[in-house]
Scaffold this motif. Sequence first.
Motif, PDB file in Angstrom:
ATOM      1  N   TRP A   1      -8.661  31.519  11.734  1.00 60.69           N
ATOM      2  CA  TRP A   1      -8.219  32.783  11.180  1.00 60.69           C
ATOM      3  C   TRP A   1      -7.857  32.740   9.702  1.00 60.69           C
ATOM      4  O   TRP A   1      -7.876  33.768   9.043  1.00 60.69           O
ATOM      5  CB  TRP A   1      -7.020  33.309  11.980  1.00 60.69           C
ATOM      6  CG  TRP A   1      -7.469  33.940  13.259  1.00 60.69           C
ATOM      7  CD1 TRP A   1      -7.429  33.391  14.512  1.00 60.69           C
ATOM      8  CD2 TRP A   1      -8.051  35.235  13.404  1.00 60.69           C
ATOM      9  NE1 TRP A   1      -7.964  34.258  15.423  1.00 60.69           N
ATOM     10  CE2 TRP A   1      -8.350  35.404  14.777  1.00 60.69           C
ATOM     11  CE3 TRP A   1      -8.372  36.265  12.529  1.00 60.69           C
ATOM     12  CZ2 TRP A   1      -8.937  36.556  15.276  1.00 60.69           C
ATOM     13  CZ3 TRP A   1      -8.958  37.421  13.026  1.00 60.69           C
ATOM     14  CH2 TRP A   1      -9.229  37.560  14.380  1.00 60.69           C
ATOM     15  N   HIS A   2      -7.511  31.587   9.182  1.00 59.18           N
ATOM     16  CA  HIS A   2      -7.048  31.614   7.789  1.00 59.18           C
ATOM     17  C   HIS A   2      -7.052  30.202   7.234  1.00 59.18           C
ATOM     18  O   HIS A   2      -7.016  29.225   7.985  1.00 59.18           O
ATOM     19  CB  HIS A   2      -5.636  32.221   7.721  1.00 59.18           C
ATOM     20  CG  HIS A   2      -5.296  32.806   6.398  1.00 59.18           C
ATOM     21  ND1 HIS A   2      -4.039  33.228   6.041  1.00 59.18           N
ATOM     22  CD2 HIS A   2      -6.054  33.028   5.299  1.00 59.18           C
ATOM     23  CE1 HIS A   2      -4.035  33.672   4.812  1.00 59.18           C
ATOM     24  NE2 HIS A   2      -5.246  33.568   4.338  1.00 59.18           N
TER      25      HIS A   2
ATOM     26  N   SER B   1      -2.656  35.172  10.838  1.00 62.56           N
ATOM     27  CA  SER B   1      -2.611  34.574   9.506  1.00 62.56           C
ATOM     28  C   SER B   1      -1.331  33.769   9.368  1.00 62.56           C
ATOM     29  O   SER B   1      -0.442  33.830  10.220  1.00 62.56           O
ATOM     30  CB  SER B   1      -2.690  35.647   8.409  1.00 62.56           C
ATOM     31  OG  SER B   1      -1.646  36.585   8.559  1.00 62.56           O
TER      32      SER B   1
ATOM     33  N   CYS C   1      -3.419  38.699   6.415  1.00 59.60           N
ATOM     34  CA  CYS C   1      -3.367  37.645   5.404  1.00 59.60           C
ATOM     35  C   CYS C   1      -2.082  37.817   4.620  1.00 59.60           C
ATOM     36  O   CYS C   1      -1.691  38.950   4.325  1.00 59.60           O
ATOM     37  CB  CYS C   1      -4.574  37.735   4.477  1.00 59.60           C
ATOM     38  SG  CYS C   1      -4.713  36.372   3.319  1.00 59.60           S
TER      39      CYS C   1
ATOM     40  N   SER D   1      -9.037  38.090   2.894  1.00 60.75           N
ATOM     41  CA  SER D   1      -8.464  36.955   2.160  1.00 60.75           C
ATOM     42  C   SER D   1      -7.911  37.328   0.791  1.00 60.75           C
ATOM     43  O   SER D   1      -8.228  36.696  -0.221  1.00 60.75           O
ATOM     44  CB  SER D   1      -9.515  35.839   2.005  1.00 60.75           C
ATOM     45  OG  SER D   1      -9.917  35.368   3.271  1.00 60.75           O
TER      46      SER D   1
ATOM     47  N   LYS E   1     -13.073  34.435   5.438  1.00 61.43           N
ATOM     48  CA  LYS E   1     -11.999  33.453   5.337  1.00 61.43           C
ATOM     49  C   LYS E   1     -12.220  32.645   4.064  1.00 61.43           C
ATOM     50  O   LYS E   1     -13.237  31.975   3.908  1.00 61.43           O
ATOM     51  CB  LYS E   1     -12.012  32.502   6.540  1.00 61.43           C
ATOM     52  CG  LYS E   1     -12.138  33.180   7.904  1.00 61.43           C
ATOM     53  CD  LYS E   1     -10.946  34.024   8.254  1.00 61.43           C
ATOM     54  CE  LYS E   1     -11.029  34.564   9.684  1.00 61.43           C
ATOM     55  NZ  LYS E   1     -12.159  35.452   9.933  1.00 61.43           N
TER      56      LYS E   1
ATOM     57  N   ARG F   1     -15.360  30.091   4.270  1.00 63.25           N
ATOM     58  CA  ARG F   1     -16.050  29.871   5.530  1.00 63.25           C
ATOM     59  C   ARG F   1     -17.261  30.786   5.606  1.00 63.25           C
ATOM     60  O   ARG F   1     -17.148  31.998   5.417  1.00 63.25           O
ATOM     61  CB  ARG F   1     -15.132  30.154   6.712  1.00 63.25           C
ATOM     62  CG  ARG F   1     -15.751  29.735   8.048  1.00 63.25           C
ATOM     63  CD  ARG F   1     -14.844  30.086   9.214  1.00 63.25           C
ATOM     64  NE  ARG F   1     -15.177  31.392   9.755  1.00 63.25           N
ATOM     65  CZ  ARG F   1     -14.714  31.848  10.918  1.00 63.25           C
ATOM     66  NH1 ARG F   1     -13.881  31.115  11.630  1.00 63.25           N
ATOM     67  NH2 ARG F   1     -15.049  33.042  11.363  1.00 63.25           N
TER      68      ARG F   1
END
Length: 557
Positions: free
Chosen positions: A316-317, A370, A420, A471, A530, A543
């Motif tokens: 996820w982050h 996040s 985020c 992000s 990400k 990513r």
Amino acid sequence: MLWHKVQGAGGVGGLESWDFTTSNTAIADTPYTTIFAVDALDGPSDLTPAYDLFRFENSGAKMYVCDRTLDRIYQYSLSTSYDAISFSYDSLFRYVGGNTGLDNGFFMASDGSKLWVTDNATEEVDYYTLSTNFDISTATYSTTSTVVAAQDTVGRSCAVSSDGNTLWVSGGNDNQIMEFGFSTSFDMSTLSFTQESAWGGTDDFFITNSDGTKSWSWGFNSDRINHDTYSTGWDVSTRSTGTGATLSDMGISVTIADEVFGFQWNSDGTAAWIAAQSTTGPIFMFKLTYSTTAYDVSDLTWTAPASWTDISTNDWHIKFNNNGSKMFVLRDTGSQAVVREVPLSTAYDVTSAGTPVDSSDLTQTSSPKSFCFNAAGTKMFIAHISRHIYEYDLSTAFDVSTISYSGNSLDAGLLNEVLCFQMNSAGTEIYYNDGADGIGVIDLTTANTFSGGYTINSVYNGFVHSGQMFSPQFSPDGLRFVAWEVSGVNNTLNSWILSTPFDASTEGSKTSKSFSDHTGGVLGGDEITKAQINRNGTKGILRLDNAGFYTNFTLSE
């Protein structure tokens, strides 16, 4: 060390690299010598790749790419012979839709003076002459032959012998290779059917070597290249089935590509390029090299670019520690959160990743979204899908093996999920993306903890962008706000100037960099949801969701 590069100019507070402008080249270089997205080849309009996508001219200095929707053949120059990734668009193309439609294949004579185009709608083969050899824009339509239609209702790829006496066309309906003879060399009006040979499978497309003693073929929705040989050149009746190989055999994972769109050798059979697509992702072009036997497709291998491939769809982050020696990835295991700590022997370089270490199961956050650290790395906060934020202690800074739940949390007041977020260096404010592209602020009464109370301020929704925001992050001095904007596979990195540090409502001018039309690399056909930039604003890791790995990028040099 491999990096994507986005050049920047100008800046605020000495952070030049947090700024970039559309006046610069979209991407000045590419880290990948073995893969790039076909989307990057876009000429004057978006490219819809044909299933027999590309051809090299005989010296390897030019590459031609077919667009099956716009009925165009685009021309590119290669600064390194037969190296597709060294392309530059020549701003030249030939529209062939006036005579054919939904073009599937094309073939250029070795001297660059003649061009043949096949069509799967009219079963025609069209013939063009080029007034300037190898300049596709000078191609002039000459004539059409319809003799293919009598043998197969769908024409796919084609090839013509160097002496102009033989034409081969693959049939998409009967999956065969058909041979036609010219009674007068290269004179389409003298073309007649000679013989045919069934592929023995479902192949539709093919290429040959110059003397017609070898062919390589593939089919719709196929991950395999087949290799046949001919004891007599340009005589399909002498065909023998040879070796073949799947994309997986070549080292290309099905998660990256599982359907072939084109195939070409270099001049001596020591390397080849293959265009291939995943059913859920973009079309990539891969460079393959041989081990022992030239022109043997079963001997080709693809070496994946250096990256960190330990990727999950539930990542996820991404976060870094302060000096870039560690990368942290928040992962949803399905029942709880886990933070994966990845050592980097070279700062902010994912290709230097070592053996990861996982935190213990963080059972408070069964569906994490996040996370962030405080500046000292002794606190970590994880946002839950239920709009809670949980606080954790790290007895050793930035060491996930020492995580324990503090018992403190933010339990009410958030209107949307926190997708985020980050904390300022003083530990007094948390900034977050609320899932609706708004930026909110949480004030902490006591630095670095919820224990003393908190205040949730109003969300700012004024940032103008066309896609979904992913992000986002502030520069350390708070005078830049950066966020990825994703619309399909069109990715844009935006940077706003803020007149008041960390106050999104004081946004000023915006600079942007598009990754949908760059001149190389993987990014052109993949979603970037990400990503994380280092404190200097010079490097980052992102990513690639469809390609299945993390990779580096730079914002300036």
